[in-house]
Scaffold this motif. Sequence first.
Motif, PDB file in Angstrom:
ATOM      1  N   GLY A   1     -20.249 -28.643  27.408  1.00  0.00           N
ATOM      2  CA  GLY A   1     -19.846 -28.677  26.004  1.00  0.00           C
ATOM      3  C   GLY A   1     -18.820 -27.588  25.709  1.00  0.00           C
ATOM      4  O   GLY A   1     -18.737 -26.588  26.429  1.00  0.00           O
ATOM      5  N   VAL A   2     -18.038 -27.793  24.651  1.00  0.00           N
ATOM      6  CA  VAL A   2     -16.989 -26.836  24.298  1.00  0.00           C
ATOM      7  C   VAL A   2     -17.577 -25.724  23.430  1.00  0.00           C
ATOM      8  O   VAL A   2     -18.061 -25.969  22.329  1.00  0.00           O
ATOM      9  N   PHE A   3     -17.519 -24.493  23.959  1.00  0.00           N
ATOM     10  CA  PHE A   3     -17.990 -23.314  23.218  1.00  0.00           C
ATOM     11  C   PHE A   3     -16.773 -22.554  22.720  1.00  0.00           C
ATOM     12  O   PHE A   3     -15.806 -22.353  23.449  1.00  0.00           O
ATOM     13  N   GLY A   4     -16.816 -22.141  21.442  1.00  0.00           N
ATOM     14  CA  GLY A   4     -15.679 -21.418  20.888  1.00  0.00           C
ATOM     15  C   GLY A   4     -16.040 -20.693  19.602  1.00  0.00           C
ATOM     16  O   GLY A   4     -17.218 -20.443  19.316  1.00  0.00           O
ATOM     17  N   ILE A   5     -15.024 -20.401  18.826  1.00  0.00           N
ATOM     18  CA  ILE A   5     -15.212 -19.679  17.567  1.00  0.00           C
ATOM     19  C   ILE A   5     -16.163 -20.439  16.640  1.00  0.00           C
ATOM     20  O   ILE A   5     -17.009 -19.849  15.968  1.00  0.00           O
TER      21      ILE A   5
END
Length: 199
Positions: A169-173
């Motif tokens: 999964g995309v982890f970010g701000i």
Amino acid sequence: METLKKVIISIIAINFVGLGGSLFLKSGLGGDSITLLLEGLHKYFELSYGLISIIYSGIFIILALIVNRKSLGIGTFLYAFICGYFVDFYMSIIGSLISVNNLLISFVFILIGQLSICLGFSILISVDTGMSGLDGVLYYIEEKYNIRYKICKTVIDIIFCIVGMLLGGVFGIGSIFAMLTGGTIISYMTRFIKKEKSI
């Protein structure tokens, strides 16, 4: 008539959660914890987002049935079966209407998405239609061990983010923002809705 009212309120609440989840995914800056977890599971197992959402919800409904049966209701099962499909629906709508090509739009999506998700969960918790299986478990922990809901929610958010990220999964701000604010916003909105309902 009362049952129909609960169904309508539940669908409205779940609609908010689905919209919020889709906005996080479209932002490209990382999903909220549950969206991130489901996104990771979706990529790892190559199953539809809707089906992964049903499996995830089913697991927590079983846990809630064991420890906090009274927290469950119509809204719980509607959330389990239709939330993922609301996300799929809004993903297609947003994708066809708006091109996310700059950070400002992404940040707006994150802000609106977080408020939308928190509002949806707060409605399910506040109006006695049946909260999500996860919230049923978290409120059991709060009552049994005197650990505040927002602390429980923050801890589980961190766990979901880590697992979701490891699965692709995309982890970010957006993930960090959701992780740090979700429990507090839901607690505040829930108190506000219960207060308004009692007037």
